[in-house]
Design an enzyme around this catalytic site. Structure first.
Site, PDB file in Angstrom:
ATOM      1  N   HIS A   1       0.852  -1.191   0.000  1.00  9.68           N
ATOM      2  CA  HIS A   1       0.000   0.000   0.000  1.00  9.68           C
ATOM      3  C   HIS A   1       0.884   1.236   0.000  1.00  9.68           C
ATOM      4  O   HIS A   1       1.970   1.222   0.578  1.00  9.68           O
ATOM      5  CB  HIS A   1      -0.912   0.003   1.241  1.00  9.68           C
ATOM      6  CG  HIS A   1      -2.051   0.970   1.131  1.00  9.68           C
ATOM      7  ND1 HIS A   1      -1.955   2.289   1.522  1.00  9.68           N
ATOM      8  CD2 HIS A   1      -3.311   0.802   0.660  1.00  9.68           C
ATOM      9  CE1 HIS A   1      -3.119   2.884   1.295  1.00  9.68           C
ATOM     10  NE2 HIS A   1      -3.950   2.020   0.777  1.00  9.68           N
TER      11      HIS A   1
ATOM     12  N   GLU B   1      -7.905  -4.597  -0.737  1.00  2.53           N
ATOM     13  CA  GLU B   1      -8.434  -5.344  -1.886  1.00  2.53           C
ATOM     14  C   GLU B   1      -8.348  -6.850  -1.676  1.00  2.53           C
ATOM     15  O   GLU B   1      -9.126  -7.605  -2.252  1.00  2.53           O
ATOM     16  CB  GLU B   1      -7.663  -4.974  -3.167  1.00  2.53           C
ATOM     17  CG  GLU B   1      -7.490  -3.492  -3.413  1.00  2.53           C
ATOM     18  CD  GLU B   1      -8.739  -2.825  -3.948  1.00  2.53           C
ATOM     19  OE1 GLU B   1      -9.844  -3.305  -3.644  1.00  2.53           O
ATOM     20  OE2 GLU B   1      -8.600  -1.814  -4.656  1.00  2.53           O
TER      21      GLU B   1
HETATM   22  N1  COA Z   1       4.101  -7.486  -5.156  1.00  3.70           N
HETATM   23  C1  COA Z   1       5.414  -7.540  -5.439  1.00  3.70           C
HETATM   24  N2  COA Z   1       6.264  -6.528  -5.231  1.00  3.70           N
HETATM   25  C2  COA Z   1       5.749  -5.410  -4.697  1.00  3.70           C
HETATM   26  C3  COA Z   1       4.392  -5.284  -4.359  1.00  3.70           C
HETATM   27  C4  COA Z   1       3.556  -6.380  -4.606  1.00  3.70           C
HETATM   28  N3  COA Z   1       2.243  -6.336  -4.320  1.00  3.70           N
HETATM   29  N4  COA Z   1       4.165  -4.056  -3.849  1.00  3.70           N
HETATM   30  C5  COA Z   1       5.354  -3.431  -3.874  1.00  3.70           C
HETATM   31  N5  COA Z   1       6.308  -4.248  -4.387  1.00  3.70           N
HETATM   32  C6  COA Z   1       7.738  -3.953  -4.561  1.00  3.70           C
HETATM   33  C7  COA Z   1       7.940  -2.953  -5.694  1.00  3.70           C
HETATM   34  O1  COA Z   1       8.097  -3.642  -6.933  1.00  3.70           O
HETATM   35  C8  COA Z   1       9.181  -2.244  -5.254  1.00  3.70           C
HETATM   36  O2  COA Z   1      10.281  -3.009  -5.622  1.00  3.70           O
HETATM   37  P1  COA Z   1      11.639  -2.318  -6.188  1.00  3.70           P
HETATM   38  O3  COA Z   1      12.092  -1.406  -5.087  1.00  3.70           O
HETATM   39  O4  COA Z   1      12.516  -3.467  -6.428  1.00  3.70           O
HETATM   40  O5  COA Z   1      11.229  -1.584  -7.421  1.00  3.70           O
HETATM   41  C9  COA Z   1       9.095  -2.259  -3.720  1.00  3.70           C
HETATM   42  O6  COA Z   1       8.197  -3.323  -3.384  1.00  3.70           O
HETATM   43  C10 COA Z   1       8.565  -0.984  -3.130  1.00  3.70           C
HETATM   44  O7  COA Z   1       7.263  -0.733  -3.591  1.00  3.70           O
HETATM   45  P2  COA Z   1       6.729   0.713  -3.927  1.00  3.70           P
HETATM   46  O8  COA Z   1       6.747   0.867  -5.391  1.00  3.70           O
HETATM   47  O9  COA Z   1       7.429   1.754  -3.148  1.00  3.70           O
HETATM   48  O10 COA Z   1       5.249   0.653  -3.429  1.00  3.70           O
HETATM   49  P3  COA Z   1       4.197   1.766  -3.768  1.00  3.70           P
HETATM   50  O11 COA Z   1       3.880   2.440  -2.499  1.00  3.70           O
HETATM   51  O12 COA Z   1       4.571   2.615  -4.897  1.00  3.70           O
HETATM   52  O13 COA Z   1       3.024   0.852  -4.297  1.00  3.70           O
HETATM   53  C11 COA Z   1       1.089  -0.348  -4.515  1.00  3.70           C
HETATM   54  C12 COA Z   1       1.896   0.584  -3.621  1.00  3.70           C
HETATM   55  C13 COA Z   1      -0.264  -0.580  -3.848  1.00  3.70           C
HETATM   56  C14 COA Z   1       0.845   0.318  -5.889  1.00  3.70           C
HETATM   57  C15 COA Z   1       1.869  -1.666  -4.692  1.00  3.70           C
HETATM   58  O14 COA Z   1       2.119  -2.223  -3.435  1.00  3.70           O
HETATM   59  C16 COA Z   1       1.152  -2.630  -5.607  1.00  3.70           C
HETATM   60  O15 COA Z   1       1.292  -2.553  -6.829  1.00  3.70           O
HETATM   61  N6  COA Z   1       0.349  -3.594  -5.026  1.00  3.70           N
HETATM   62  C17 COA Z   1      -0.380  -4.539  -5.835  1.00  3.70           C
HETATM   63  C18 COA Z   1      -1.647  -3.918  -6.408  1.00  3.70           C
HETATM   64  C19 COA Z   1      -2.712  -3.680  -5.353  1.00  3.70           C
HETATM   65  O16 COA Z   1      -2.981  -4.525  -4.525  1.00  3.70           O
HETATM   66  N7  COA Z   1      -3.351  -2.495  -5.433  1.00  3.70           N
HETATM   67  C20 COA Z   1      -4.405  -2.113  -4.520  1.00  3.70           C
HETATM   68  C21 COA Z   1      -3.924  -1.062  -3.567  1.00  3.70           C
HETATM   69  S1  COA Z   1      -5.111  -0.684  -2.320  1.00  3.70           S
END
Ligand code: COA
Length: 366
Positions: free
Chosen positions: A253, A311
């Protein structure tokens, strides 16, 4: 554009500070407060209409106000059904497009409180109408005597939900009703800040919610559970996905560094549904997948806390309630619309145009 051609103005902030009395998200503590109440308490004790009243008026309603709000929303669901079925208007193929188009048909009035009731009542009717059309059934008549949650489930499934199913849907709608300055809520506030009408603000918010980075993850969570199949298969399946560089849906998140508190509310609701004899297919699998995903993500990203988000268990709960997965995002909108409207009203009260500044990084004038 090469960096040497860019004009960069250091220190320019495009962050918009919005003060709100509606909700606070604490990502470190894993706490969501809605208008002075923890979300877990609200979801346990109150239904959708009571929490809508709380968001719109700043206080929970007494029994007579609650009854009249339920009755008024019931009457307006009937009116929305007439509006949608009176003409040769057809649902659009995509459920979110269809919801957006259906709500856009509502004529705005000079009275935002009147528009509030009309549009909040119309959303569940529009979704049920889409699903009926998709299933080759006539659009279901709303039942004005029921609350929003029970009537929504009844219209989708064509049968009365049990008390516990209706209560679980109420918990879902309450839990997703508001969540800080998320993308769709911000969209609604920007539109409100121009002194535009409430219908336009809600229609714009539906457009923002449609995007897969905002409201679109629960469908893919179910696809993942389908693909994994059994708890024993979770480790290998998740390992392959992460190895291939793909994200695990329902995990991580932007704000929460601990487990999303809304996941616990939904997990609890599914536990109760299964204990009451409901379909006991998914919970054990979902828990195994969550535990395994959390462990594998911790191994790969030791500096980043990636836990289940809202979710993950939304998918499990809505499926247990018989909501088709195509309607998951549109069902989210049925609850979140209460928050969008509250933010609209709050922003109109402030009457200040939201105008973020942009940072020009294009070439300097020649
Ligand atoms: N699965 C695998 N890897 C994940 C991940 C997941 N669900 N969520 C984050 N990561 C990884 C990223 O790839 C990143 O890796 P890197 O540093 O090697 O590039 C690292 O963890 C840090 O993540 P970050 O991009 O800082 O997280 P964010 O705050 O930008 O993203 C989300 C938040 C929600 C977009 C992300 O966690 C995600 O895509 N989750 C899956 C989709 C989802 O469930 N969405 C609903 C949200 S309520």
């Amino acid at each position: 554009m090469s960096p040497e051609n860019a004009v960069f103005t250091p220190g320019l902030s495009n962050v918009v500070a919005v003060q709100t009395r509606l909700s606070r998200v604490d990502g470190e503590a894993g706490e969501l407060v809605i208008a002075g109440h923890r979300v877990e308490d609200l979801a346990l004790r109150h239904g959708f209409e009571a929490v809508s009243h709380l968001l719109w008026h700043g206080a929970l309603p007494d029994a007579s106000k609650l009854e009249s709000l339920r009755a008024e929303l019931g009457r307006r669901r009937v009116a929305a059904h007439r509006l949608l079925t009176a003409e040769r208007f057809r649902p659009l193929a995509d459920p979110m497009d269809s919801l957006r188009a259906a709500l856009a048909r509502i004529e705005s009035t000079p009275d935002p409180e009147d528009d509030t009731l009309t549009i909040v009542a119309a959303a569940p009717v529009a979704n049920a109408w889409w699903w009926a059309h998709r299933s080759g059934r006539p659009a279901p008549e709303p039942s004005p005597r029921l609350g929003t949650a029970a009537d929504y489930l009844r219209m989708i499934a064509s049968e009365m939900p049990s008390d516990i199913e209706a209560r679980s849907m109420d918990r879902y709608l309450v839990t997703v009703s508001d969540h800080g300055m998320n993308a769709s809520t911000f969209t609604a506030r920007v539109i409100a800040s121009t002194r535009s009408d409430l219908v336009s603000a809600v229609v714009g918010a539906v457009g923002a919610l449609k995007g897969p980075l905002h409201g679109g993850a629960p469908g893919p969570v179910l696809d993942m559970l389908d693909a994994i199949g059994t708890p024993e298969a979770a480790g290998a399946w998740l390992g392959r996905e992460l190895e291939a560089g793909r994200r695990i849906m329902g995990m991580g998140h932007r704000i929460y560094r601990v487990r999303d508190p809304r996941a616990a509310v939904f997990e609890h609701a599914v536990t109760e549904l299964e204990a009451s004899g409901g379909p006991a297919r998914r919970l054990a699998l979902a828990r195994a997948v969550e535990t395994e995903a959390e462990a594998q993500l911790a191994d790969r990203h030791p500096g980043r806390s990636l836990k289940a988000n809202v979710e993950f268990y939304t998918a499990v709960l809505l499926e247990a309630l018989g909501v088709p997965r195509q309607l998951f995002s549109a069902t989210f909108a049925v609850g979140r619309i209460a928050g969008w409207v509250a933010h609209y009203l709050e922003q109109r009260g402030e009457d200040r145009l939201i105008r973020p500044r942009s940072e020009y990084v294009g070439p300097a004038p020649r």
